[in-house]
Scaffold this motif. Structure first.
Motif, PDB file in Angstrom:
ATOM      1  N   ALA A 140       0.814  -1.222   0.000  1.00 54.38           N
ATOM      2  CA  ALA A 140       0.000   0.000   0.000  1.00 54.38           C
ATOM      3  C   ALA A 140       0.842   1.264   0.000  1.00 54.38           C
ATOM      4  O   ALA A 140       1.989   1.258   0.451  1.00 54.38           O
ATOM      5  N   PHE A 141       0.240   2.332  -0.476  1.00 56.10           N
ATOM      6  CA  PHE A 141       0.729   3.721  -0.441  1.00 56.10           C
ATOM      7  C   PHE A 141       1.900   3.956  -1.406  1.00 56.10           C
ATOM      8  O   PHE A 141       2.863   3.204  -1.442  1.00 56.10           O
ATOM      9  N   THR A 142       1.806   5.061  -2.124  1.00 57.31           N
ATOM     10  CA  THR A 142       2.935   5.482  -2.960  1.00 57.31           C
ATOM     11  C   THR A 142       3.845   6.379  -2.114  1.00 57.31           C
ATOM     12  O   THR A 142       3.449   6.849  -1.045  1.00 57.31           O
ATOM     13  N   ALA A 143       5.020   6.664  -2.657  1.00 57.00           N
ATOM     14  CA  ALA A 143       5.949   7.573  -1.971  1.00 57.00           C
ATOM     15  C   ALA A 143       5.304   8.944  -1.794  1.00 57.00           C
ATOM     16  O   ALA A 143       5.608   9.670  -0.844  1.00 57.00           O
ATOM     17  N   VAL A 144       4.392   9.299  -2.715  1.00 53.16           N
ATOM     18  CA  VAL A 144       3.702  10.594  -2.642  1.00 53.16           C
ATOM     19  C   VAL A 144       2.824  10.629  -1.383  1.00 53.16           C
ATOM     20  O   VAL A 144       2.792  11.627  -0.651  1.00 53.16           O
ATOM     21  N   GLU A 145       2.128   9.540  -1.122  1.00 56.15           N
ATOM     22  CA  GLU A 145       1.288   9.478   0.082  1.00 56.15           C
ATOM     23  C   GLU A 145       2.141   9.451   1.352  1.00 56.15           C
ATOM     24  O   GLU A 145       1.813  10.103   2.339  1.00 56.15           O
ATOM     25  N   ILE A 146       3.228   8.707   1.317  1.00 55.68           N
ATOM     26  CA  ILE A 146       4.091   8.608   2.510  1.00 55.68           C
ATOM     27  C   ILE A 146       4.648   9.989   2.860  1.00 55.68           C
ATOM     28  O   ILE A 146       4.663  10.397   4.026  1.00 55.68           O
ATOM     29  N   ASP A 147       5.066  10.729   1.833  1.00 61.23           N
ATOM     30  CA  ASP A 147       5.569  12.087   2.064  1.00 61.23           C
ATOM     31  C   ASP A 147       4.452  12.960   2.661  1.00 61.23           C
ATOM     32  O   ASP A 147       4.696  13.767   3.570  1.00 61.23           O
ATOM     33  N   TYR A 148       3.229  12.783   2.182  1.00 64.63           N
ATOM     34  CA  TYR A 148       2.065  13.552   2.672  1.00 64.63           C
ATOM     35  C   TYR A 148       1.804  13.229   4.147  1.00 64.63           C
ATOM     36  O   TYR A 148       1.576  14.127   4.960  1.00 64.63           O
ATOM     37  N   PHE A 149       1.867  11.948   4.498  1.00 61.07           N
ATOM     38  CA  PHE A 149       1.647  11.554   5.907  1.00 61.07           C
ATOM     39  C   PHE A 149       2.725  12.178   6.795  1.00 61.07           C
ATOM     40  O   PHE A 149       2.455  12.613   7.915  1.00 61.07           O
ATOM     41  N   ALA A 150       3.955  12.191   6.299  1.00 64.12           N
ATOM     42  CA  ALA A 150       5.069  12.734   7.092  1.00 64.12           C
ATOM     43  C   ALA A 150       4.859  14.231   7.335  1.00 64.12           C
ATOM     44  O   ALA A 150       5.038  14.724   8.456  1.00 64.12           O
ATOM     45  N   LYS A 151       4.424  14.946   6.291  1.00 66.86           N
ATOM     46  CA  LYS A 151       4.173  16.394   6.449  1.00 66.86           C
ATOM     47  C   LYS A 151       3.004  16.619   7.394  1.00 66.86           C
ATOM     48  O   LYS A 151       3.048  17.479   8.277  1.00 66.86           O
ATOM     49  N   GLY A 174       4.724   0.922  -6.795  1.00 70.77           N
ATOM     50  CA  GLY A 174       5.712   1.835  -7.403  1.00 70.77           C
ATOM     51  C   GLY A 174       5.155   3.121  -7.955  1.00 70.77           C
ATOM     52  O   GLY A 174       5.847   3.831  -8.690  1.00 70.77           O
ATOM     53  N   GLY A 175       3.901   3.458  -7.619  1.00 69.02           N
ATOM     54  CA  GLY A 175       3.256   4.618  -8.237  1.00 69.02           C
ATOM     55  C   GLY A 175       3.823   5.957  -7.786  1.00 69.02           C
ATOM     56  O   GLY A 175       4.630   6.044  -6.859  1.00 69.02           O
ATOM     57  N   GLY A 176       3.389   6.994  -8.495  1.00 66.75           N
ATOM     58  CA  GLY A 176       3.767   8.369  -8.135  1.00 66.75           C
ATOM     59  C   GLY A 176       5.080   8.831  -8.730  1.00 66.75           C
ATOM     60  O   GLY A 176       5.421  10.002  -8.633  1.00 66.75           O
ATOM     61  N   ALA A 177       5.818   7.929  -9.366  1.00 66.33           N
ATOM     62  CA  ALA A 177       7.122   8.319  -9.933  1.00 66.33           C
ATOM     63  C   ALA A 177       6.919   9.164 -11.184  1.00 66.33           C
ATOM     64  O   ALA A 177       7.692  10.084 -11.466  1.00 66.33           O
ATOM     65  N   GLU A 178       5.879   8.832 -11.943  1.00 62.72           N
ATOM     66  CA  GLU A 178       5.542   9.518 -13.209  1.00 62.72           C
ATOM     67  C   GLU A 178       6.781   9.604 -14.097  1.00 62.72           C
ATOM     68  O   GLU A 178       7.318   8.607 -14.489  1.00 62.72           O
ATOM     69  N   ILE A 179       7.276  10.825 -14.345  1.00 61.52           N
ATOM     70  CA  ILE A 179       8.539  10.972 -15.081  1.00 61.52           C
ATOM     71  C   ILE A 179       9.325  11.977 -14.249  1.00 61.52           C
ATOM     72  O   ILE A 179       8.764  12.969 -13.801  1.00 61.52           O
ATOM     73  N   PHE A 180      10.597  11.717 -14.000  1.00 63.12           N
ATOM     74  CA  PHE A 180      11.319  12.561 -13.039  1.00 63.12           C
ATOM     75  C   PHE A 180      11.633  13.967 -13.573  1.00 63.12           C
ATOM     76  O   PHE A 180      11.826  14.891 -12.795  1.00 63.12           O
ATOM     77  N   PRO A 190       2.026  19.486 -11.372  1.00 58.37           N
ATOM     78  CA  PRO A 190       2.744  20.595 -10.732  1.00 58.37           C
ATOM     79  C   PRO A 190       2.691  20.574  -9.210  1.00 58.37           C
ATOM     80  O   PRO A 190       3.595  21.101  -8.560  1.00 58.37           O
ATOM     81  N   GLU A 191       1.647  19.988  -8.632  1.00 59.90           N
ATOM     82  CA  GLU A 191       1.505  20.005  -7.170  1.00 59.90           C
ATOM     83  C   GLU A 191       2.184  18.802  -6.513  1.00 59.90           C
ATOM     84  O   GLU A 191       2.280  18.724  -5.284  1.00 59.90           O
ATOM     85  N   LYS A 192       2.579  17.857  -7.295  1.00 61.01           N
ATOM     86  CA  LYS A 192       3.133  16.610  -6.732  1.00 61.01           C
ATOM     87  C   LYS A 192       4.563  16.824  -6.268  1.00 61.01           C
ATOM     88  O   LYS A 192       5.242  17.729  -6.742  1.00 61.01           O
ATOM     89  N   ILE A 193       5.043  15.998  -5.320  1.00 61.88           N
ATOM     90  CA  ILE A 193       6.445  16.068  -4.907  1.00 61.88           C
ATOM     91  C   ILE A 193       7.340  15.920  -6.146  1.00 61.88           C
ATOM     92  O   ILE A 193       6.951  15.300  -7.134  1.00 61.88           O
ATOM     93  N   SER A 194       8.546  16.462  -6.044  1.00 63.22           N
ATOM     94  CA  SER A 194       9.473  16.406  -7.189  1.00 63.22           C
ATOM     95  C   SER A 194       9.961  14.971  -7.397  1.00 63.22           C
ATOM     96  O   SER A 194       9.829  14.113  -6.501  1.00 63.22           O
ATOM     97  N   GLY A 195      10.578  14.749  -8.546  1.00 62.66           N
ATOM     98  CA  GLY A 195      11.181  13.443  -8.800  1.00 62.66           C
ATOM     99  C   GLY A 195      12.276  13.148  -7.780  1.00 62.66           C
ATOM    100  O   GLY A 195      12.405  12.014  -7.292  1.00 62.66           O
ATOM    101  N   ALA A 196      13.062  14.185  -7.444  1.00 65.07           N
ATOM    102  CA  ALA A 196      14.158  13.989  -6.475  1.00 65.07           C
ATOM    103  C   ALA A 196      13.599  13.559  -5.116  1.00 65.07           C
ATOM    104  O   ALA A 196      14.152  12.695  -4.441  1.00 65.07           O
TER     105      ALA A 196
END
Ligand code: V47
Ligand code: SF4
Length: 360
Positions: A140-151, A174-180, A190-196
């Protein structure tokens, strides 16, 4: 071009990785079958004839999302908007129980970044699913969600992951990576965390001992060089952490999205991208063809282009279908076995961590 293909052939045979420039030349090369042969060779060396699948179910607990990526036809601003929803816990539990009863070994859960759900909602959700289905693997959860929970909780990634692991999180998709590439991200998310930041979060997740997958959304505004850059960053991270299991190129579905001039991904581009991923990512054991986005026919043919994983039964898929994917909602185990068998390869049911459960 023949020289390029010969050089790459020799590199694969002797276990030497290809360069970024060679990967770009492969993307620019029109000899699809030659690229496919190279990818099949690279795959055979590590996976022989086996093609993995699993019995799983996707549950998308909410489509309410503050990010509203332009490529995403799934998300909504709030529950009042047409099609906006958040599943109640008892609905999530009944879908998990159904999955267990149907022989699933995994549930795959991701959702939007909901503005009001507290972190406790996610902790309770995992704990309740685990209590009812102790042997079900929760991915479960993409890195985007994990970053959101941390914030949201003002905690570190390690602390958030520790709490989720304590209540049942077993691995991450592995979702949320899109294209770095930054310029493309500015247009499509534009609102999503950066690739880095995606890479940084995943590296911390790997350090916590959790396995993840990695994806790449392709076929929208990115250049071929952007794809190579994406693969390169993943290969470098995998060299450091070893925490990736599978790489999944996701073919962009354009319907109901807001990406200017967006078209669908053709069969040639999809097969070439899967094949080059196999050749370039020499430190990823598994290249997955996600049939939902590719369609069943391209996914089946991709088994001759370096792919060794055909994903799972899925059962209910919204993200791709909201954007026009014309694949079925679900496949049963027999259909997956048949699809692999008819390609001349050996179907093997796996669990999420690639333990082999049964060969067919
Ligand atoms: O992060 C969103 C993508 C992803 C569209 O790890 C779209 O095993 C195509 O990551 N067209 C979620 N793709 C799905 C995902 C996934 C799927 C299957 C297996 C695994 C795994 C991971 O779907 C999102 C985004 O990159 N997505 N909209 C679209 N219009
Ligand atoms: Fe939200 Fe994910 Fe859709 Fe972006 S892709 S709008 S983060 S649900």
């Amino acid at each position: 071009m023949i020289k390029l293909l010969e050089n790459i052939h020799n590199k694969i045979e002797s276990g030497v990785r290809i360069s970024d420039a060679e990967a770009l030349s492969l993307f620019e090369c029109d000899d699809l079958l030659a690229i496919g042969e190279l990818a099949a060779l690279a795959n055979r060396r590590v996976n022989a004839d086996k093609v993995f699948f699993n019995v799983n179910r996707h549950i998308n607990y909410t489509n309410i999302c503050i990010n509203r990526c332009t490529f995403c036809a799934f998300s909504r601003e709030n529950e009042g908007e047409d099609g906006g929803y958040t599943l109640a816990l008892n609905e999530i539990l009944s879908r998990s129980a159904e999955a267990s009863a149907a022989g699933a070994t995994e549930i795959h859960m991701v959702g939007g970044l909901h503005p009001n759900l507290p972190f406790d909602f996610y902790l309770e959700m995992l704990a309740a699913i685990k209590a009812d289905n102790p042997s079900l693997h929760i991915k479960a959860f993409t890195a985007v969600e994990i970053d959101y929970f941390a914030k949201m909780t003002e905690q570190s990634i390690t602390s958030v992951i520790g709490q989720l692991q304590a209540v049942g999180l077993d691995s991450m998709p592995g979702g949320g990576a899109e294209i770095f590439a930054t310029e493309v991200r500015e247009q499509i998310c534009p609102e999503k965390i950066s690739g880095a930041r995606w890479l940084e979060v995943i590296e911390e997740v790997h350090q916590c001992g959790l396995k993840t997958n990695a994806t790449m959304l392709f076929g929208h505004l990115e250049t071929l060089a952007d794809r190579v850059d994406h693969l390169s960053k993943l290969r470098q991270l995998q060299d450091r952490s070893g925490g990736f299991q599978a790489f999944i190129p996701l073919a962009f579905q354009p319907d109901n999205t807001r990406v200017p001039g967006a078209k669908g991904v053709g069969g040639v581009d999809a097969l070439k991208t899967l094949a080059i991923s196999r050749i370039y990512l020499d430190n990823f054991r598994h290249i997955k063809a996600y049939w939902v986005m590719l369609g069943l026919k391209v996914a089946q043919v991709s088994l001759a282009f370096g792919v060794n994983d055909i994903d799972g039964t899925v059962v209910e898929e919204q993200i791709g279908h909201d954007a026009g994917a014309d694949s079925p909602q679900q496949l049963n185990k027999e259909q997956l076995i048949e699809l692999v068998r008819k390609s001349g390869r050996q179907p093997v049911e796996r669990d999420t961590l690639y333990n082999e459960l049964k060969a067919y």
